[in-house]
Motif scaffolding. Structure first.
Motif, PDB file in Angstrom:
ATOM      1  N   ASN A  46      49.148  29.276  42.411  1.00  0.00           N
ATOM      2  CA  ASN A  46      47.898  28.910  42.865  1.00  0.00           C
ATOM      3  C   ASN A  46      46.603  29.600  41.828  1.00  0.00           C
ATOM      4  OD1 ASN A  46      46.105  28.111  44.958  1.00  0.00           O
ATOM      5  ND2 ASN A  46      45.900  30.324  45.707  1.00  0.00           N
ATOM      6  N   VAL A  47      46.888  29.191  40.547  1.00  0.00           N
ATOM      7  CA  VAL A  47      45.875  29.746  39.729  1.00  0.00           C
ATOM      8  C   VAL A  47      44.927  28.377  39.298  1.00  0.00           C
ATOM      9  CG1 VAL A  47      45.438  30.816  37.365  1.00  0.00           C
ATOM     10  CG2 VAL A  47      47.423  31.395  38.515  1.00  0.00           C
ATOM     11  N   LEU A  48      43.632  28.613  39.508  1.00  0.00           N
ATOM     12  CA  LEU A  48      42.744  27.527  39.349  1.00  0.00           C
ATOM     13  C   LEU A  48      42.504  27.062  37.902  1.00  0.00           C
ATOM     14  CD1 LEU A  48      40.557  25.891  41.019  1.00  0.00           C
ATOM     15  CD2 LEU A  48      39.093  27.482  40.244  1.00  0.00           C
ATOM     16  N   GLU A  49      42.831  25.831  37.398  1.00  0.00           N
ATOM     17  CA  GLU A  49      42.473  25.386  36.233  1.00  0.00           C
ATOM     18  C   GLU A  49      40.724  25.068  36.112  1.00  0.00           C
ATOM     19  OE1 GLU A  49      44.329  21.798  34.816  1.00  0.00           O
ATOM     20  OE2 GLU A  49      43.596  21.972  33.025  1.00  0.00           O
ATOM     21  N   VAL A  50      40.004  25.699  34.925  1.00  0.00           N
ATOM     22  CA  VAL A  50      38.698  25.429  34.867  1.00  0.00           C
ATOM     23  C   VAL A  50      38.350  24.631  33.317  1.00  0.00           C
ATOM     24  CG1 VAL A  50      38.102  27.209  36.157  1.00  0.00           C
ATOM     25  CG2 VAL A  50      38.469  27.717  33.890  1.00  0.00           C
ATOM     26  N   ALA A  51      37.236  24.446  33.021  1.00  0.00           N
ATOM     27  CA  ALA A  51      36.817  24.019  31.781  1.00  0.00           C
ATOM     28  C   ALA A  51      35.418  24.634  31.650  1.00  0.00           C
ATOM     29  CB  ALA A  51      36.736  22.531  31.920  1.00  0.00           C
ATOM     30  N   THR A  52      35.462  25.110  30.418  1.00  0.00           N
ATOM     31  CA  THR A  52      33.881  25.855  29.975  1.00  0.00           C
ATOM     32  C   THR A  52      33.561  25.106  28.737  1.00  0.00           C
ATOM     33  OG1 THR A  52      35.321  27.541  28.851  1.00  0.00           O
ATOM     34  CG2 THR A  52      34.636  27.977  31.176  1.00  0.00           C
ATOM     35  N   PRO A  53      32.240  25.325  28.371  1.00  0.00           N
ATOM     36  CA  PRO A  53      31.820  24.603  27.047  1.00  0.00           C
ATOM     37  C   PRO A  53      32.294  25.014  25.730  1.00  0.00           C
ATOM     38  CG  PRO A  53      29.880  25.457  28.401  1.00  0.00           C
ATOM     39  CD  PRO A  53      31.321  25.978  28.895  1.00  0.00           C
TER      40      PRO A  53
END
Length: 320
Positions: free
Chosen positions: A31-38
């Motif tokens: 339950n670890v959220l995948e994210v995207a950053t610049p």
């Protein structure tokens, strides 16, 4: 001309795909959220040993990220909870058997965790990646403190040895160091060339409790001596991962940015714009957490039995 073709074999590409699928399944289950950053930012790393690529467009330059750490910490300060990211990162002047200026990094953060808990998860994730490639045998893990590693390899007290003693150890082992090094410079050279060189190639070696002067972005634990709550994971002499119990003090972080830039100037390197938005996020309230960055190309090299990084990259630097 045939350099339009990929450098990696079809088998290496399949292994990468299976490894990434295994990693994403691991985090989904946790339950670890995948994210995207610049990838491009107004700010850059001030790390003394790392240089960023500069992109010029308009009045202000921007910098390709060397790690997604700073914007991910802004997400944590905004209440994201546990997060991870798989992305391409960029560092100047790193090309060779183990280096490519553009490489794949996995970075993740666990809220409320310390480095001991995160080390256990790093090992578990690497085992999951190994399983995804069909390697069923458990991975052997050695753990020791930074001080233990230096004492075992060099009979030196890493926290108390003088520059002269560190230099003498380097000379004893025949290191051809050019130019003058400060204390941390000698510790870095001895760790990579003498200490880690003795780590077993078929196992993971985890080193923690670094000297306080090498805290980077980690907290410092008081004691005699004080130590940085930082760890690194090696396979043989090769560094795979670097983790911290994350510094949450905005004033201390600002002071470290300033010290880094002063040191960069002393070494003739450009001083870099510090990330003011990160400082604002820390000041707003940063959760107690631990985070780690893991080099995926090197992990695939080890798990797949590849000798050079270009064997696991579709298009390495020379073909990009």
């Amino acid at each position: 001309m045939n350099d339009w073709q990929p450098a990696a074999s079809r088998e290496a590409l399949r292994q990468r795909a299976r490894m990434l699928a295994g990693i994403r399944a691991f985090f989904a289950q946790a339950n670890v959220l995948e994210v995207a950053t610049p990838m491009l930012s107004h700010a850059a790393t001030t790390d003394v040993q790392i240089d960023s690529f500069t992109v010029t467009s308009g009045a202000q330059p921007r910098y390709l990220h060397t790690s997604p750490e700073f914007p991910m910490k802004r997400l944590l300060a905004a209440g994201s909870g546990d997060i991870y990211q798989i992305c391409q990162v960029f560092r100047v002047d790193e090309a060779g058997r183990l280096h490519n200026p553009e490489f794949s990094l996995l970075e993740w953060y666990r809220v409320g965790w310390d480095t001991g808990q995160l080390i256990e998860e790093v090992v578990s994730l690497i085992q999951t990646a190994a399983d995804a490639l069909g390697r069923r045998a458990p991975i052997h893990v050695r753990r020791m403190s930074y001080a233990q590693a230096f004492h075992e390899a060099l009979a030196l007290d890493a926290h108390a040895a003088t520059v002269q003693q560190l230099c003498a150890a380097g000379e004893h082992f025949g290191l051809g160091v050019v130019g003058r090094l400060d204390r941390d410079g000698w510790l870095d050279v001895l760790l990579s060339e003498c200490v880690a060189a003795g780590f077993p190639a078929d196992s993971l070696t985890v080193i923690d409790a670094y000297p306080a002067s090498q805290a980077a972005l980690a907290r410092i634990r008081p004691g005699t001596p004080p130590v940085a709550e930082r760890f690194e994971v090696f396979v043989g002499p090769v560094e795979l991962a670097n983790g911290f119990h994350e510094l949450a003090d905005a004033h201390e972080q600002a002071a470290r940015f300033t010290r880094d830039n002063r040191r960069r100037g002393e070494l003739g390197r450009a001083q870099m714009p510090a990330d003011e938005r990160l400082l604002a996020a820390l000041a707003a309230g940063f959760p107690d957490c631990a985070g780690v960055a893991l080099g995926l190309d090197r992990l695939l090299m080890w798990l797949g039995g590849w000798e050079r990084i270009d064997q696991v990259l579709a298009f390495p630097w020379a073909r990009a």
